[in-house]
Design a protein around this motif. Structure first.
Motif, PDB file in Angstrom:
ATOM      1  N   GLY A 150     -14.411  -2.491  -2.088  1.00 51.65           N
ATOM      2  CA  GLY A 150     -15.286  -1.400  -2.088  1.00 51.65           C
ATOM      3  C   GLY A 150     -15.206  -0.248  -0.843  1.00 51.65           C
ATOM      4  N   LEU A 151     -13.933  -0.709  -0.267  1.00 49.39           N
ATOM      5  CA  LEU A 151     -13.476   0.348   0.987  1.00 49.39           C
ATOM      6  C   LEU A 151     -12.265   1.183   0.565  1.00 49.39           C
ATOM      7  CD1 LEU A 151     -13.475  -2.521   3.729  1.00 49.39           C
ATOM      8  CD2 LEU A 151     -15.367  -0.899   3.268  1.00 49.39           C
ATOM      9  N   GLN A 152     -12.568   1.961  -0.823  1.00 49.35           N
ATOM     10  CA  GLN A 152     -11.648   2.771  -1.206  1.00 49.35           C
ATOM     11  C   GLN A 152     -11.234   3.968  -0.154  1.00 49.35           C
ATOM     12  OE1 GLN A 152     -11.817   3.717  -5.383  1.00 49.35           O
ATOM     13  NE2 GLN A 152     -13.537   2.145  -5.420  1.00 49.35           N
ATOM     14  N   HIS A 153     -12.070   4.215   0.705  1.00 48.45           N
ATOM     15  CA  HIS A 153     -11.797   5.453   1.697  1.00 48.45           C
ATOM     16  C   HIS A 153     -10.661   5.030   2.722  1.00 48.45           C
ATOM     17  CE1 HIS A 153     -14.511   3.113   3.965  1.00 48.45           C
ATOM     18  NE2 HIS A 153     -14.219   3.632   4.877  1.00 48.45           N
ATOM     19  N   ILE A 154     -10.518   3.876   2.860  1.00 49.61           N
ATOM     20  CA  ILE A 154      -9.606   3.031   3.831  1.00 49.61           C
ATOM     21  C   ILE A 154      -8.239   3.134   3.394  1.00 49.61           C
ATOM     22  CG2 ILE A 154      -8.841   1.255   5.031  1.00 49.61           C
ATOM     23  CD1 ILE A 154     -11.829   0.708   5.858  1.00 49.61           C
ATOM     24  N   ARG A 155      -7.192   3.704   4.112  1.00 51.20           N
ATOM     25  CA  ARG A 155      -5.847   3.702   3.571  1.00 51.20           C
ATOM     26  C   ARG A 155      -5.167   3.056   4.725  1.00 51.20           C
ATOM     27  NH1 ARG A 155      -8.046   8.188   1.899  1.00 51.20           N
ATOM     28  NH2 ARG A 155      -7.720   9.038  -0.252  1.00 51.20           N
ATOM     29  N   PRO A 156      -4.772   1.690   4.505  1.00 50.45           N
ATOM     30  CA  PRO A 156      -4.112   0.766   5.606  1.00 50.45           C
ATOM     31  C   PRO A 156      -2.760   1.304   6.204  1.00 50.45           C
ATOM     32  CG  PRO A 156      -5.173  -0.356   4.017  1.00 50.45           C
ATOM     33  CD  PRO A 156      -5.208   0.985   3.272  1.00 50.45           C
ATOM     34  N   GLN A 157      -2.072   2.121   5.203  1.00 44.27           N
ATOM     35  CA  GLN A 157      -0.577   2.764   5.549  1.00 44.27           C
ATOM     36  C   GLN A 157      -0.862   3.741   6.712  1.00 44.27           C
ATOM     37  OE1 GLN A 157      -2.200   2.929   2.606  1.00 44.27           O
ATOM     38  NE2 GLN A 157      -1.380   4.625   1.515  1.00 44.27           N
ATOM     39  N   GLU A 158      -2.292   4.224   6.920  1.00 47.44           N
ATOM     40  CA  GLU A 158      -2.525   5.521   8.134  1.00 47.44           C
ATOM     41  C   GLU A 158      -3.072   4.737   9.159  1.00 47.44           C
ATOM     42  OE1 GLU A 158      -5.011   8.400   6.203  1.00 47.44           O
ATOM     43  OE2 GLU A 158      -3.512   8.761   4.542  1.00 47.44           O
ATOM     44  N   ASN A 159      -3.764   3.596   8.859  1.00 46.38           N
ATOM     45  CA  ASN A 159      -4.347   3.055  10.268  1.00 46.38           C
ATOM     46  C   ASN A 159      -4.949   1.704   9.721  1.00 46.38           C
ATOM     47  OD1 ASN A 159      -5.676   2.659  12.737  1.00 46.38           O
ATOM     48  ND2 ASN A 159      -7.591   3.304  12.202  1.00 46.38           N
ATOM     49  N   THR A 160      -4.566   0.586  10.539  1.00 48.04           N
ATOM     50  CA  THR A 160      -4.856  -0.797  10.316  1.00 48.04           C
ATOM     51  C   THR A 160      -4.817  -1.326  11.492  1.00 48.04           C
ATOM     52  OG1 THR A 160      -4.577  -2.549   8.685  1.00 48.04           O
ATOM     53  CG2 THR A 160      -2.699  -1.494   9.327  1.00 48.04           C
ATOM     54  N   GLY A 161      -5.064  -2.790  11.314  1.00 47.13           N
ATOM     55  CA  GLY A 161      -4.974  -3.674  12.566  1.00 47.13           C
ATOM     56  C   GLY A 161      -3.386  -3.956  12.960  1.00 47.13           C
ATOM     57  N   PHE A 200     -14.535  -1.853  16.798  1.00 45.68           N
ATOM     58  CA  PHE A 200     -13.820  -2.937  17.466  1.00 45.68           C
ATOM     59  C   PHE A 200     -12.640  -2.532  17.707  1.00 45.68           C
ATOM     60  CE2 PHE A 200     -16.810  -4.909  14.736  1.00 45.68           C
ATOM     61  CZ  PHE A 200     -17.485  -6.022  15.236  1.00 45.68           C
ATOM     62  N   SER A 201     -12.245  -2.536  19.305  1.00 43.26           N
ATOM     63  CA  SER A 201     -11.294  -1.965  19.997  1.00 43.26           C
ATOM     64  C   SER A 201      -9.922  -2.610  19.818  1.00 43.26           C
ATOM     65  CB  SER A 201     -11.490  -1.603  21.359  1.00 43.26           C
ATOM     66  OG  SER A 201     -11.718  -2.590  21.846  1.00 43.26           O
ATOM     67  N   THR A 202      -9.780  -3.934  19.753  1.00 47.98           N
ATOM     68  CA  THR A 202      -8.507  -4.638  19.916  1.00 47.98           C
ATOM     69  C   THR A 202      -8.610  -5.532  18.665  1.00 47.98           C
ATOM     70  OG1 THR A 202      -8.914  -4.653  22.174  1.00 47.98           O
ATOM     71  CG2 THR A 202      -7.055  -5.870  21.351  1.00 47.98           C
ATOM     72  N   VAL A 203      -8.004  -5.064  17.351  1.00 46.64           N
ATOM     73  CA  VAL A 203      -7.973  -5.804  16.352  1.00 46.64           C
ATOM     74  C   VAL A 203      -6.456  -5.864  15.762  1.00 46.64           C
ATOM     75  CG1 VAL A 203      -8.820  -5.666  13.810  1.00 46.64           C
ATOM     76  CG2 VAL A 203     -10.261  -4.838  15.648  1.00 46.64           C
ATOM     77  N   TYR A 204      -6.222  -7.214  15.356  1.00 45.15           N
ATOM     78  CA  TYR A 204      -4.692  -7.584  15.051  1.00 45.15           C
ATOM     79  C   TYR A 204      -4.890  -8.146  13.681  1.00 45.15           C
ATOM     80  CZ  TYR A 204      -3.890  -7.454  20.024  1.00 45.15           C
ATOM     81  OH  TYR A 204      -3.456  -7.113  21.243  1.00 45.15           O
ATOM     82  N   GLN A 205      -3.739  -8.268  12.837  1.00 47.88           N
ATOM     83  CA  GLN A 205      -3.855  -8.983  11.676  1.00 47.88           C
ATOM     84  C   GLN A 205      -2.445  -9.940  11.627  1.00 47.88           C
ATOM     85  OE1 GLN A 205      -3.030  -6.767   8.035  1.00 47.88           O
ATOM     86  NE2 GLN A 205      -2.996  -4.828   9.343  1.00 47.88           N
ATOM     87  N   TYR A 265       1.012  -1.394   0.072  1.00 45.59           N
ATOM     88  CA  TYR A 265      -0.006  -0.037  -0.045  1.00 45.59           C
ATOM     89  C   TYR A 265       0.949   1.245   0.052  1.00 45.59           C
ATOM     90  CZ  TYR A 265      -4.398  -2.761   0.837  1.00 45.59           C
ATOM     91  OH  TYR A 265      -5.513  -3.331   0.701  1.00 45.59           O
ATOM     92  N   THR A 266       0.923   1.913  -1.016  1.00 43.65           N
ATOM     93  CA  THR A 266       1.498   3.226  -1.145  1.00 43.65           C
ATOM     94  C   THR A 266       1.027   4.265  -2.254  1.00 43.65           C
ATOM     95  OG1 THR A 266       3.815   4.084  -1.645  1.00 43.65           O
ATOM     96  CG2 THR A 266       3.114   2.125  -2.938  1.00 43.65           C
ATOM     97  N   SER A 323      -9.131  -5.354   8.723  1.00 37.29           N
ATOM     98  CA  SER A 323      -8.805  -4.959  10.063  1.00 37.29           C
ATOM     99  C   SER A 323      -9.174  -3.443  10.364  1.00 37.29           C
ATOM    100  CB  SER A 323      -7.402  -5.289  10.459  1.00 37.29           C
ATOM    101  OG  SER A 323      -6.593  -4.562   9.506  1.00 37.29           O
ATOM    102  N   ALA A 324      -8.782  -2.664   9.213  1.00 32.53           N
ATOM    103  CA  ALA A 324      -8.887  -1.258   9.481  1.00 32.53           C
ATOM    104  C   ALA A 324     -10.496  -1.017   9.394  1.00 32.53           C
ATOM    105  CB  ALA A 324      -8.344  -0.489   8.291  1.00 32.53           C
ATOM    106  N   PHE A 325     -11.121  -1.741   8.611  1.00 33.44           N
ATOM    107  CA  PHE A 325     -12.646  -1.427   8.749  1.00 33.44           C
ATOM    108  C   PHE A 325     -13.142  -1.944  10.067  1.00 33.44           C
ATOM    109  CE2 PHE A 325     -17.039  -2.906   7.557  1.00 33.44           C
ATOM    110  CZ  PHE A 325     -17.443  -1.594   6.921  1.00 33.44           C
TER     111      PHE A 325
END
Length: 314
Positions: A99-110, A194-199, A12-13, A186-188
């Motif tokens: 369908g989750l194009q608004h999510i940027r994993p490099q900014e926030n993810t599990g 969901f407060s405690t999410v890992y991957q 993701y970049t 995980s970001a979704f």
């Protein structure tokens, strides 16, 4: 030692001009003996490719030399031959359709869990293992006691999250084949409270390579001509049954009828008996492909032009 490597990777970049990058990357792969499927989007890169071991080493080195892809992690497996017959480098809106194009994993993810840490965490009472793959994938293999979702494609995942409300007070560890789906899944989940999410970092493939695959039951579906691969070297088990005769079976095929293309476990005897088809109707279908015992069907390479679609000639 096997002469070929298979690389599974994503990154993701930001890619400012995906079409321009696609063209240059396509030419690079052709000039360096790389075949496979690569998706390019503004949000990054996703690929499964194969090539001679030295060509794959060069590919990994050169890709990571680009600052945009310096943090790319490759899952590397050895193979006797190319795992692909063609090269496809395509531009799409996402590197995995969610369908989750608004999510940027490099900014926030599990939070990443490395394979050895996952091995220690997976059996804890306060941990839920969540498989975010499609039905045909988790039916042939999944982690012991994992929660699975009834989804045909990853884009169905967002509408299934409401079924996970009962696990909101647990530690959720998402997993998939190579990790890419978990970045957004995980970001979704975090977005939905969901407060405690890992991957599982690097997915099932990395867990098998680095931690022996303990408690992964069955086989792992992959998107090349192997169809499924062994993961568990510690306590392997078979969890699927032949679609035809209901005997234990972890061998998977794609239906020989291209209109159907059903992904199903089929034992060797039934595979030959049905000529690779999943039903009598499919067996008699006029477009049925010849069955060679593998259940993998590469699109015809007749007239294949690897330079087709390039704006600039080589």
């Amino acid at each position: 030692m096997k002469k070929y490597s298979i690389l599974l990777y994503y990154c993701y970049t930001h890619i400012e001009d995906p079409e321009q990058f696609r063209e240059a990357h396509h030419v690079y792969c052709l000039e360096n003996g790389i075949l496979g499927r690569i998706i390019v989007a503004q949000e990054g890169l996703n690929g499964t490719v194969s090539g001679l071991r030295e060509d794959c080493e060069k590919y990994m080195h050169d890709l990571k030399a680009d600052p945009r892809f310096s943090h790319t992690e490759f899952k590397v497996e050895t193979h006797d031959t190319h795992a692909f017959q063609k090269l496809h480098v395509r531009v799409k809106s996402e590197i995995v359709h969610s369908g989750l194009q608004h999510i940027r994993p490099q900014e926030n993810t599990g939070k990443y869990v490395e394979p050895e840490e996952f091995k220690q965490m997976k059996d804890s009472e306060d941990v839920v293992l969540l498989d975010v793959r499609s039905n045909y994938e988790h039916q042939i293999g999944k982690f012991k006691n994992a929660v699975t979702l009834d989804i045909e494609n990853f884009r169905d995942f967002p509408e299934k999250v409401q079924e996970l409300e009962k696990y909101k007070d647990k530690k959720i560890i998402t997993y998939c084949t190579g990790g890419i789906k978990c970045e957004k899944a995980s970001a979704f989940l975090l977005e939905k409270g969901f407060s405690t999410v890992y991957q599982l970092h690097g997915g099932i493939i990395k867990y098998g390579l680095e931690a022996g695959g303990e408690d992964f039951e069955g086989k792992c579906y992959v998107f090349d001509n192997r169809i499924v691969v062994d993961i568990n070297k510690v306590n392997p088990a078979v969890i699927s049954r032949c679609y035809m005769c209901d005997t234990e079976c972890d061998r998977m095929i794609n239906c020989a009828n291209p209109v159907c293309n059903n992904h199903i476990p089929v034992c060797e005897n039934c595979g030959w008996k049905m000529e690779g088809a999943c039903s009598e109707d499919c067996k008699e279908h006029p477009e049925k492909r010849p069955y060679d015992g593998t259940g993998y069907y590469q699109k015809q390479t007749n007239g294949y032009n690897p330079y087709k679609g390039l704006i600039r000639s080589k």
